[in-house]
Design an enzyme around this catalytic site. Sequence first.
Site, PDB file in Angstrom:
ATOM      1  N   ASN A   8       0.872  -1.175   0.000  1.00 46.42           N
ATOM      2  CA  ASN A   8       0.000   0.000   0.000  1.00 46.42           C
ATOM      3  C   ASN A   8       0.911   1.228   0.000  1.00 46.42           C
ATOM      4  O   ASN A   8       1.472   1.582   1.033  1.00 46.42           O
ATOM      5  CB  ASN A   8      -0.887  -0.057   1.261  1.00 46.42           C
ATOM      6  N   LYS A  10       0.164   4.255  -0.360  1.00 47.18           N
ATOM      7  CA  LYS A  10      -0.476   5.440   0.235  1.00 47.18           C
ATOM      8  C   LYS A  10      -0.223   6.677  -0.640  1.00 47.18           C
ATOM      9  O   LYS A  10      -0.167   6.550  -1.854  1.00 47.18           O
ATOM     10  CB  LYS A  10      -0.024   5.613   1.696  1.00 47.18           C
ATOM     11  N   HIS A  95      -9.690   1.011   4.728  1.00 50.89           N
ATOM     12  CA  HIS A  95      -8.427   1.197   5.456  1.00 50.89           C
ATOM     13  C   HIS A  95      -8.678   2.160   6.622  1.00 50.89           C
ATOM     14  O   HIS A  95      -9.469   3.094   6.497  1.00 50.89           O
ATOM     15  CB  HIS A  95      -7.361   1.748   4.507  1.00 50.89           C
ATOM     16  N   GLU A  97      -7.064   4.542   7.697  1.00 48.53           N
ATOM     17  CA  GLU A  97      -6.818   5.956   7.378  1.00 48.53           C
ATOM     18  C   GLU A  97      -8.020   6.560   6.641  1.00 48.53           C
ATOM     19  O   GLU A  97      -8.323   7.740   6.798  1.00 48.53           O
ATOM     20  CB  GLU A  97      -5.517   6.081   6.566  1.00 48.53           C
ATOM     21  N   GLU A 165      -5.573  -5.006  10.519  1.00 48.92           N
ATOM     22  CA  GLU A 165      -4.546  -3.997  10.759  1.00 48.92           C
ATOM     23  C   GLU A 165      -4.862  -3.250  12.052  1.00 48.92           C
ATOM     24  O   GLU A 165      -5.697  -2.337  12.047  1.00 48.92           O
ATOM     25  CB  GLU A 165      -4.511  -3.003   9.598  1.00 48.92           C
ATOM     26  N   GLY A 171       2.290   2.225  10.766  1.00 44.35           N
ATOM     27  CA  GLY A 171       3.245   3.317  10.623  1.00 44.35           C
ATOM     28  C   GLY A 171       3.945   3.703  11.909  1.00 44.35           C
ATOM     29  O   GLY A 171       4.603   4.735  11.982  1.00 44.35           O
ATOM     30  N   SER A 210       3.208  -2.204  10.372  1.00 42.72           N
ATOM     31  CA  SER A 210       4.658  -2.240  10.585  1.00 42.72           C
ATOM     32  C   SER A 210       5.278  -3.591  10.254  1.00 42.72           C
ATOM     33  O   SER A 210       6.186  -4.061  10.951  1.00 42.72           O
ATOM     34  CB  SER A 210       5.006  -1.805  12.023  1.00 42.72           C
TER      35      SER A 210
HETATM   36  P1  PGA Z   1       2.656   0.211   7.690  1.00 43.75           P
HETATM   37  O1  PGA Z   1       1.212   0.417   7.012  1.00 43.75           O
HETATM   38  O2  PGA Z   1       3.235  -1.044   7.129  1.00 43.75           O
HETATM   39  O3  PGA Z   1       3.431   1.436   7.298  1.00 43.75           O
HETATM   40  O4  PGA Z   1       2.438   0.131   9.161  1.00 43.75           O
HETATM   41  C1  PGA Z   1       0.346  -0.670   6.824  1.00 43.75           C
HETATM   42  C2  PGA Z   1      -0.935  -0.194   6.189  1.00 43.75           C
HETATM   43  O5  PGA Z   1      -1.445   0.856   6.582  1.00 43.75           O
HETATM   44  O6  PGA Z   1      -1.482  -0.849   5.278  1.00 43.75           O
END
Ligand code: PGA
Length: 248
Positions: A8, A10, A95, A97, A165, A171, A210
């Site tokens: 992803n 982003k 997601h 976010e 997640e 992140g 992460s």
């Molecule tokens: P990350 O993000 O690996 O940077 O923690 C995962 C995601 O949001 O899909």
Amino acid sequence: MTPLIAGNWKMNGTLADARSLAQEVLGGAQAGGFSCELLVCPPFVHLSAVGGALGEGAVRLGGQDCHTAAGGAHTGDVSATMLRDLGCGYVIVGHSERRADHGEDNALVRAKAEAALAAGLVPIVCVGETLDERIAGQALAVIGRQLKGSVPVGMAAERLVVAYEPVWAIGTGRTATPGDVAEVHAEVRRVLGGLVGESAAQVRILYGGSVKPDNAAELLAQENVNGALVGGASLKAADFLAIAGACS
Ligand code: PGA
């Protein structure tokens, strides 16, 4: 079941960055002989270029979101049909976010997943608890509610991917423990059983939050972990490919 390692990207990178990252990932995938399926989900504006760089090859293309409608007066939005037209096979929906930044609720996420299915895409439906919810002992209840509200009903399970997640692990460099991941994934499988019946056994359940080269093998080895949704580490081809290499 073939594991899925999904990147992803982003809202990151220039057009040139996206092209070169796609080329590097493709090169690694062609050389690597991985036992997993590889997917990258670039920003909408780079989909066409990344699709061109990937061709019909070893790395699949996906979107990060879609609208519920196939077309119409929805300024700034992108439909699942448009994603399909650009060569996407997958789209991430719900997601955390999107849920946080755009106030997306379960009903909207379900409608997006249904739109994805109608357009011939595989939806990757994301669920996950916040840190407060985990501390309060509510993680499994929250995830159960999200699944029941977000997963389209009466669908063929081979057309569904779920990503667990934990919001507090995205992140942040913090990952859930392998034991916590196994517990939640077992619960996701159990809840899916009530939603899609026996075919729940075929749903790929990804872990995200992460995931890095140094923790991927342990996470991917947990029961009911059928791949990973990778954010930050998917922006470096070497790291993303190392995670893919951790699939047994
Ligand atoms: P990350 O993000 O690996 O940077 O923690 C995962 C995601 O949001 O899909």
